[in-house]
Design a protein around this motif. Structure first.
Motif, mmCIF file in Angstrom:
data_model
loop_
_atom_site.group_PDB
_atom_site.id
_atom_site.type_symbol
_atom_site.label_atom_id
_atom_site.label_comp_id
_atom_site.label_asym_id
_atom_site.label_seq_id
_atom_site.Cartn_x
_atom_site.Cartn_y
_atom_site.Cartn_z
ATOM 1 N N GLY A 205 0.812 -1.207 0.000
ATOM 2 C CA GLY A 205 0.000 0.000 0.000
ATOM 3 C C GLY A 205 0.843 1.253 0.000
ATOM 4 O O GLY A 205 1.950 1.276 0.540
ATOM 5 N N SER A 206 0.325 2.287 -0.636
ATOM 6 C CA SER A 206 0.932 3.622 -0.640
ATOM 7 C C SER A 206 2.331 3.646 -1.235
ATOM 8 O O SER A 206 3.176 4.456 -0.848
ATOM 9 C CB SER A 206 0.974 4.190 0.789
ATOM 10 N N ALA A 207 2.585 2.773 -2.192
ATOM 11 C CA ALA A 207 3.892 2.762 -2.852
ATOM 12 C C ALA A 207 3.745 2.599 -4.361
ATOM 13 O O ALA A 207 4.685 2.188 -5.048
ATOM 14 C CB ALA A 207 4.766 1.650 -2.287
ATOM 15 N N PRO A 255 6.623 4.112 -6.526
ATOM 16 C CA PRO A 255 6.195 5.186 -5.617
ATOM 17 C C PRO A 255 6.474 6.575 -6.178
ATOM 18 O O PRO A 255 7.143 6.739 -7.215
ATOM 19 C CB PRO A 255 7.046 4.923 -4.373
ATOM 20 N N ILE A 256 5.963 7.579 -5.457
ATOM 21 C CA ILE A 256 6.190 8.984 -5.806
ATOM 22 C C ILE A 256 6.792 9.708 -4.601
ATOM 23 O O ILE A 256 6.770 9.207 -3.473
ATOM 24 C CB ILE A 256 4.876 9.684 -6.205
ATOM 25 N N ASP A 257 7.344 10.886 -4.864
ATOM 26 C CA ASP A 257 7.739 11.792 -3.791
ATOM 27 C C ASP A 257 6.522 12.637 -3.407
ATOM 28 O O ASP A 257 5.848 13.195 -4.282
ATOM 29 C CB ASP A 257 8.860 12.741 -4.252
ATOM 30 N N ASP A 258 6.226 12.728 -2.111
ATOM 31 C CA ASP A 258 5.189 13.645 -1.658
ATOM 32 C C ASP A 258 5.540 14.127 -0.250
ATOM 33 O O ASP A 258 6.652 13.877 0.242
ATOM 34 C CB ASP A 258 3.792 13.018 -1.724
ATOM 35 N N GLY A 261 6.718 11.322 2.275
ATOM 36 C CA GLY A 261 7.956 10.569 2.095
ATOM 37 C C GLY A 261 8.406 10.574 0.646
ATOM 38 O O GLY A 261 7.619 10.826 -0.267
ATOM 39 N N SER A 262 9.662 10.268 0.452
ATOM 40 C CA SER A 262 10.213 10.226 -0.906
ATOM 41 C C SER A 262 9.998 8.843 -1.514
ATOM 42 O O SER A 262 9.770 7.853 -0.799
ATOM 43 C CB SER A 262 11.708 10.536 -0.873
ATOM 44 N N ARG A 267 10.455 2.860 -1.263
ATOM 45 C CA ARG A 267 10.966 1.614 -1.834
ATOM 46 C C ARG A 267 11.831 0.875 -0.800
ATOM 47 O O ARG A 267 11.727 -0.342 -0.640
ATOM 48 C CB ARG A 267 11.760 1.929 -3.100
ATOM 49 N N HIS A 268 12.679 1.618 -0.110
ATOM 50 C CA HIS A 268 13.520 1.020 0.922
ATOM 51 C C HIS A 268 12.658 0.428 2.042
ATOM 52 O O HIS A 268 12.893 -0.708 2.499
ATOM 53 C CB HIS A 268 14.472 2.070 1.497
#
Length: 295
Positions: A205-207, A255-258, A261-262, A267-268
């Motif tokens: 989720g959220s990635a 994912p995106i930068d927002d 979080g980056s 991803r990490h």
């Protein structure tokens, strides 16, 4: 804004058919926030709170049929056994007040990539029961998310229930956020072991623009566990295997930068959560296997 208040499910379907743009309202934990901040101004609100069937659940032999309006609190209190991953995710949703009102059906309807129930539903294996005056259809949850806050429902359809496969092995859920409560996930990860099928399922989720499964990681782990005889032996998983699983899970993200979080951090974090949830779930599986062998 007109307020539609059906008293039965049949009346709700008829109202939705007559007014396809009507926005369903049950817990209101997402819809009312958008309205209060003037991010959304629907022509019709379709209040489903008088429809008691939506607050009921049924535990069958294979799955749990969860009414669309069953609140997270009820999942935590009553369904921790058959739906452990979803119960863990429910614990992380908002505050007690939000958990008393919010539901999996509402989470699916909003289709936010950051919705807390999505990784658990993907990992467990769920189907969305969508209904209209034209009939009922079951949508596999991985096909339900079609874009950022978009889902596969037709304009005249409503979510009546979610059918979630009962756990036949350990399940885990992890979420990264700035605090434990009242926080939108920076990213989240769900994992379920399915010993009967000799398979592992995941949910992220959220990635990415939508919740998704880490299919490459699943396929790698399924093969590694089978080839190494781990399901039968219950041996410790080699660190290299766990590490590669995490890397493949992280590689599944988009994912995106927002502001939360980056993309790099997300991803990490997914890789870390994948390794940890696998470790927790496998430890639980090994414990249950030892108990079974000694019984």
């Amino acid at each position: 804004m007109d307020f539609l208040r059906p008293g039965t499910w049949e009346e709700a379907l008829a109202a939705k058919a007559e007014h396809p743009s009507a926005v369903p309202l049950a817990g209101g934990t997402d819809v009312m926030v958008e309205i209060n901040f003037d991010h959304r101004r629907p022509e019709y609100l379709l209040d489903l709170n008088r429809i008691g069937d939506l607050y009921e659940w049924e535990v069958g032999e294979r799955d749990v049929r969860l009414g669309a309006s069953v609140p997270y609190t009820r999942i935590m209190e009553n369904l921790r056994g058959p739906l452990p991953g979803l119960a863990l995710a429910a614990h992380t949703v908002g505050s007690p007040q939000i958990r008393n009102r919010g539901s999996v059906g509402g989470n699916l309807g909003a289709a936010s990539p950051a919705g807390d129930s999505h990784p658990a539903l993907l990992a467990a294996g769920a189907e969305v029961e969508a209904e209209s005056v034209r009939g009922t259809r079951l949508i596999p949850v991985e096909r339900f998310y079609t874009g950022v806050k978009r889902n596969a429902l037709e304009p005249d359809e409503l979510i009546r229930a979610v059918r979630v496969r009962k756990a036949d092995g350990p399940q885990q859920f992890a979420k990264v956020g700035t605090r434990n409560a009242m926080v939108i996930a920076v990213c989240a990860f769900g994992l379920a072991l399915h010993p009967r099928a000799r398979a592992v399922r995941t949910g992220i989720g959220s990635a990415a623009p939508t919740p998704l499964r880490a299919r490459a990681a699943e396929e790698f782990l399924d093969a590694a566990l089978a080839e190494g005889g781990f399901w039968d032996s219950g041996r410790d998983l080699p660190p290299s295997l766990v590490r590669q699983f995490g890397e493949l899970a992280a590689g599944s993200c988009n994912p995106i930068d927002d502001v939360r979080g980056s993309a790099r951090y997300r991803r990490h974090a997914v890789g870390v959560m994948a390794r940890r949830t696998l470790g927790w779930a496998w430890d639980a599986y090994r414990g249950s296997e030892r108990t079974t062998r000694c019984a």
